[in-house]
Design a protein around this motif. Structure first.
Motif, PDB file in Angstrom:
ATOM      1  N   ARG A   1     -43.460 -10.394   6.047  1.00 52.58           N
ATOM      2  CA  ARG A   1     -42.977 -11.777   5.991  1.00 52.58           C
ATOM      3  C   ARG A   1     -42.300 -12.092   4.664  1.00 52.58           C
ATOM      4  O   ARG A   1     -42.300 -13.230   4.203  1.00 52.58           O
ATOM      5  CB  ARG A   1     -44.108 -12.768   6.265  1.00 52.58           C
ATOM      6  CG  ARG A   1     -44.787 -12.588   7.610  1.00 52.58           C
ATOM      7  CD  ARG A   1     -43.806 -12.838   8.758  1.00 52.58           C
ATOM      8  NE  ARG A   1     -44.466 -12.725  10.057  1.00 52.58           N
ATOM      9  CZ  ARG A   1     -44.370 -11.673  10.866  1.00 52.58           C
ATOM     10  NH1 ARG A   1     -43.654 -10.613  10.471  1.00 52.58           N
ATOM     11  NH2 ARG A   1     -44.977 -11.659  12.026  1.00 52.58           N
ATOM     12  N   LEU A   2     -41.708 -11.059   4.058  1.00 47.92           N
ATOM     13  CA  LEU A   2     -40.910 -11.247   2.860  1.00 47.92           C
ATOM     14  C   LEU A   2     -39.457 -11.424   3.292  1.00 47.92           C
ATOM     15  O   LEU A   2     -38.996 -10.765   4.217  1.00 47.92           O
ATOM     16  CB  LEU A   2     -41.040 -10.040   1.933  1.00 47.92           C
ATOM     17  CG  LEU A   2     -42.457  -9.783   1.407  1.00 47.92           C
ATOM     18  CD1 LEU A   2     -42.547  -8.414   0.744  1.00 47.92           C
ATOM     19  CD2 LEU A   2     -42.863 -10.879   0.426  1.00 47.92           C
ATOM     20  N   ARG A   3     -38.743 -12.318   2.643  1.00 42.71           N
ATOM     21  CA  ARG A   3     -37.354 -12.577   3.004  1.00 42.71           C
ATOM     22  C   ARG A   3     -36.466 -12.435   1.770  1.00 42.71           C
ATOM     23  O   ARG A   3     -36.064 -13.423   1.159  1.00 42.71           O
ATOM     24  CB  ARG A   3     -37.207 -13.979   3.619  1.00 42.71           C
ATOM     25  CG  ARG A   3     -37.792 -14.111   5.014  1.00 42.71           C
ATOM     26  CD  ARG A   3     -37.025 -13.254   6.020  1.00 42.71           C
ATOM     27  NE  ARG A   3     -37.581 -13.376   7.361  1.00 42.71           N
ATOM     28  CZ  ARG A   3     -38.525 -12.585   7.847  1.00 42.71           C
ATOM     29  NH1 ARG A   3     -39.020 -11.615   7.080  1.00 42.71           N
ATOM     30  NH2 ARG A   3     -38.978 -12.748   9.067  1.00 42.71           N
ATOM     31  N   PRO A   4     -36.161 -11.199   1.401  1.00 38.91           N
ATOM     32  CA  PRO A   4     -35.249 -11.017   0.270  1.00 38.91           C
ATOM     33  C   PRO A   4     -33.874 -11.551   0.608  1.00 38.91           C
ATOM     34  O   PRO A   4     -33.462 -11.581   1.774  1.00 38.91           O
ATOM     35  CB  PRO A   4     -35.227  -9.501   0.073  1.00 38.91           C
ATOM     36  CG  PRO A   4     -35.612  -8.932   1.401  1.00 38.91           C
ATOM     37  CD  PRO A   4     -36.569  -9.915   2.011  1.00 38.91           C
TER      38      PRO A   4
ATOM     39  N   GLY B   1     -22.038 -10.649   5.479  1.00 42.23           N
ATOM     40  CA  GLY B   1     -22.126 -10.144   4.122  1.00 42.23           C
ATOM     41  C   GLY B   1     -23.532  -9.746   3.739  1.00 42.23           C
ATOM     42  O   GLY B   1     -24.449  -9.725   4.567  1.00 42.23           O
ATOM     43  N   LEU B   2     -23.710  -9.467   2.455  1.00 45.98           N
ATOM     44  CA  LEU B   2     -24.976  -8.923   1.971  1.00 45.98           C
ATOM     45  C   LEU B   2     -26.122  -9.924   2.022  1.00 45.98           C
ATOM     46  O   LEU B   2     -27.284  -9.531   2.098  1.00 45.98           O
ATOM     47  CB  LEU B   2     -24.816  -8.411   0.531  1.00 45.98           C
ATOM     48  CG  LEU B   2     -24.291  -6.983   0.354  1.00 45.98           C
ATOM     49  CD1 LEU B   2     -22.851  -6.873   0.826  1.00 45.98           C
ATOM     50  CD2 LEU B   2     -24.385  -6.548  -1.106  1.00 45.98           C
ATOM     51  N   LEU B   3     -25.819 -11.217   1.966  1.00 50.31           N
ATOM     52  CA  LEU B   3     -26.883 -12.224   1.865  1.00 50.31           C
ATOM     53  C   LEU B   3     -27.234 -12.882   3.196  1.00 50.31           C
ATOM     54  O   LEU B   3     -27.964 -13.871   3.236  1.00 50.31           O
ATOM     55  CB  LEU B   3     -26.467 -13.312   0.862  1.00 50.31           C
ATOM     56  CG  LEU B   3     -26.163 -12.839  -0.561  1.00 50.31           C
ATOM     57  CD1 LEU B   3     -25.748 -14.024  -1.427  1.00 50.31           C
ATOM     58  CD2 LEU B   3     -27.373 -12.140  -1.172  1.00 50.31           C
ATOM     59  N   CYS B   4     -26.737 -12.320   4.293  1.00 50.38           N
ATOM     60  CA  CYS B   4     -26.917 -12.963   5.598  1.00 50.38           C
ATOM     61  C   CYS B   4     -28.378 -13.071   6.028  1.00 50.38           C
ATOM     62  O   CYS B   4     -28.761 -14.012   6.723  1.00 50.38           O
ATOM     63  CB  CYS B   4     -26.158 -12.190   6.667  1.00 50.38           C
ATOM     64  SG  CYS B   4     -24.379 -12.366   6.559  1.00 50.38           S
ATOM     65  N   ALA B   5     -29.196 -12.096   5.641  1.00 48.76           N
ATOM     66  CA  ALA B   5     -30.580 -12.089   6.109  1.00 48.76           C
ATOM     67  C   ALA B   5     -31.306 -13.373   5.721  1.00 48.76           C
ATOM     68  O   ALA B   5     -32.154 -13.875   6.458  1.00 48.76           O
ATOM     69  CB  ALA B   5     -31.317 -10.882   5.546  1.00 48.76           C
ATOM     70  N   LYS B   6     -30.955 -13.918   4.573  1.00 48.51           N
ATOM     71  CA  LYS B   6     -31.603 -15.144   4.113  1.00 48.51           C
ATOM     72  C   LYS B   6     -30.747 -16.384   4.326  1.00 48.51           C
ATOM     73  O   LYS B   6     -31.268 -17.437   4.696  1.00 48.51           O
ATOM     74  CB  LYS B   6     -31.950 -15.019   2.628  1.00 48.51           C
ATOM     75  CG  LYS B   6     -32.712 -16.231   2.077  1.00 48.51           C
ATOM     76  CD  LYS B   6     -33.191 -15.992   0.659  1.00 48.51           C
ATOM     77  CE  LYS B   6     -33.985 -17.188   0.143  1.00 48.51           C
ATOM     78  NZ  LYS B   6     -34.472 -16.965  -1.234  1.00 48.51           N
TER      79      LYS B   6
END
Length: 472
Positions: free
Chosen positions: A244-247, A150-155
Motif C-alpha cells: 500500500r505504498l504509492r511512490p 509519463g513517469l508520475l502517472c501511478a500517483k
C-alpha cells in the motif's frame, strides 16, 4: 494543390500559409519514425483561434482533409501529413492566457509546451503534474489529444486527470467550450473527457483549462535497486504496491535495456550506483517518494526492495537522487546509440506485469529479435522497444509486435497506455474494442465530423492495407 483552393487559403490566411519545401517535408513524420508517403498540399501555421476557425470553415466547404499537429513529438503517426490534406500547425499558439493561483488552474493555448507551463507556475508554489518523457518539447494540446502519460502517472494520473475544460474548433469551424473551472461538475455528457485522447479526429483543441497542484513539501527521495533477474524485479514492484505504498515514480528496466544504459553512460557516470558492477541479466527498479513523509515512505520502499532480494541504494540527498533518476532517463539515448528504434506501448493490469515481461521475452526469441523493455511498473504500462539497422522496420519486428499487442489484450490489457493509436496501431483497434464498441465510436466520429475531414486515417481505417512499417 488546385489553384482556386490555394487562392482561397491565401485570401483567408495570408502569410500563415506555407508551401515551403522544408515545411511540407517536416510534417511528413513525427517521433515514431513513420513517414507519410505524401507531403501535404500546404501547412497552415495558425497563430489564433480565428485563423483555425477560418481554415476549418474553408476545409468543411471544400471537403479538404485537415491534420492538426502540435510539436510533432507523437509516437504513433497521429499528426503527420496525409494525401491531399492541409496540416494545421498549432505551435505558434503558445500563450499562457491565465494562471489563477487561488483556484489552482491555468488557461493555455494548445501550443504551450508542457515544461514551460510547469516552470511558469512553480514560483507560485504550484506545478503541472502530467509528465511525458517529452515534456520539455511536447505541447499541451498534443498531450491532451493523446491523453499522454509519463513517469508520475501511478500517483498523479494521466493528462485527462489534469484537464478541466477545453476550447475546440469543430470540423465546420464552430467554436465550442467544454467543461468548467470548478473542481466538480456533472452537467450533461462529459465532452471534455471524450475529446481528451481523441487524436484530432473529433475537433481541433485550441485552448485548455488545466488543473495545477501545490508543490510537494520538501525534496523527493529516490530509491534504486538491482535484482538478479526480471522476475525478481517485477515481484519486488508488486510487493511495493501490495504494501500500500504509492511512490510518485516506480520504474522497471529489463536486463537487455540496462546493459545498454550501463555501456552508454560509462564508468564515471555510474560510479557508486547499484549498476556500477552490473552482472548479465540484472534488472533495475527506480522509485521516488514525494510530499509529506517522503523520507519515511522511501525508507519503507527500500526495505521492501531489499527483502525482495535487491541490491538497494537510498539516496541521501537530491543530487544523489538525480544520479539514480538519470539511469532511467538514459533509456532512449542508450537504445538510439545502437541503431534505429521503434518505441512501442502496451498496458496490462499491474498483477500481469511479470507475465507480460515473460511473454515479450518469449516473443522476441520466437521471432529472432531482441526487445529491450521498460515499464512504468506503478501502473502496468510497458514500453517494448525494437532496435534495428536500416531505414525500414524489418518484417520480423512487425510480426513480433503483432503478437505482442494481441498478448497484452489477452492479459486484460490494452494496445496503448499513453502513445495513442494513430496510424501505426489502427489495424488492431477493432480487435480490442469489439464490433459493437467499434461501430459506436465510428458513429461518434461521424457526429463530430460528418464529412470525414479531421485527421482521416487516424484510429479508424479498417480497410487499409497493413502498415509496412515506418519508412525513414
Amino acid at each position: 494543390m488546385p489553384d482556386d483552393l490555394l487562392h482561397r487559403l491565401r485570401d483567408e490566411l495570408g502569410a500563415s500559409v506555407s508551401l515551403a519545401a522544408g515545411d511540407l517535408d517536416r510534417v511528413r513524420e513525427d517521433r515514431s519514425g513513420h513517414r507519410s508517403a505524401h507531403p501535404p498540399i500546404a501547412v497552415v501555421h495558425a497563430a489564433s483561434v480565428d485563423e483555425v476557425r477560418r481554415l476549418m470553415r474553408l476545409a468543411h466547404e471544400t471537403r479538404t482533409p485537415v491534420v492538426p499537429r502540435g510539436a510533432g513529438t507523437g509516437l504513433a503517426g497521429g499528426g503527420i501529413a496525409s494525401e491531399g490534406a492541409v496540416v494545421l500547425d498549432l505551435s505558434r499558439m503558445d500563450r499562457i492566457l491565465e494562471v489563477d493561483a487561488a483556484d489552482e488552474l491555468a488557461v493555455v493555448e494548445a501550443g504551450v509546451l508542457n515544461g514551460d507551463l510547469d516552470r511558469a507556475v512553480r514560483p507560485l508554489g504550484l506545478w503541472y503534474a502530467p509528465d511525458p518523457a517529452s515534456r520539455a518539447i511536447s505541447s499541451i494540446g498534443g498531450n491532451i489529444a493523446t491523453n499522454a502519460g509519463g513517469l508520475l502517472c501511478a500517483k498523479y494520473g494521466v493528462t485527462r486527470e489534469a484537464v478541466l475544460g477545453l476550447a475546440v474548433v469543430l470540423a465546420d469551424g464552430r467554436l465550442v467550450r467544454t467543461g468548467r473551472r470548478t473542481v466538480k461538475g456533472v452537467t450533461g455528457y462529459d465532452l471534455t473527457a471524450l475529446l481528451t485522447g481523441s487524436e484530432g479526429t473529433l475537433g481541433v483543441i485550441v485552448e485548455a483549462t488545466v488543473r495545477l497542484r501545490p508543490l510537494p513539501s520538501g525534496e523527493p527521495v529516490t530509491v534504486a535497486a538491482v535484482f538478479p533477474g526480471l522476475d525478481a524485479a517485477a515481484a519486488a514492484c508488486s510487493a511495493v504496491v501490495a504494501a500500500r505504498l504509492r511512490p510518485a515514480m516506480l520504474e522497471l528496466v529489463d536486463g537487455g535495456g540496462l546493459a545498454r544504459i550501463r555501456r552508454h553512460l560509462g564508468d564515471a557516470a555510474v560510479a557508486g550506483t547499484p549498476i556500477e558492477h552490473l552482472r548479465a541479466g540484472e534488472a533495475f527498479v527506480l522509485a521516488q517518494a514525494d510530499d509529506v513523509g517522503a523520507a519515511a515512505t522511501a525508507a519503507r520502499i527500500a526495505d521492501v526492495l531489499r527483502d525482495a532480494g535487491g541490491r538497494v541504494e537510498l539516496a541521501r540527498d537530491a543530487v544523489e537522487g538525480e544520479r539514480l533518476v538519470a539511469i532511467r532517463r538514459a533509456w532512449h539515448p542508450a537504445l538510439a546509440a545502437d541503431g534505429e528504434v521503434l518505441i512501442e506501448d502496451v498496458s496490462v493490469p499491474r498483477s500481469k506485469l511479470a507475465a507480460m515481461f515473460r511473454a515479450i521475452d518469449e516473443i522476441g526469441r520466437r521471432h529472432g529479435v531482441e526487445i529491450p523493455t521498460l515499464a512504468h511498473a506503478g501502473d502496468g504500462n510497458l514500453h517494448p522497444n525494437f532496435v534495428f539497422a536500416g531505414d525500414v522496420v524489418p518484417d520480423r519486428v512487425w510480426a513480433a509486435a503483432d503478437e505482442l499487442f494481441r498478448t497484452a489484450v489477452a492479459l486484460g490489457g490494452t494496445l496503448t497506455g499513453e502513445h495513442g493509436v494513430g496510424i501505426l496501431k489502427r489495424r488492431w483497434l477493432r480487435d480490442e474494442l469489439g464490433d459493437d464498441s467499434w461501430e459506436l465510436q465510428r458513429a461518434i466520429k461521424a457526429v463530430f465530423d460528418p464529412n470525414g475531414i479531421l485527421n482521416p486515417g487516424v484510429m479508424f481505417d479498417p480497410d487499409a492495407a497493413p502498415e509496412a512499417g515506418p519508412d525513414r
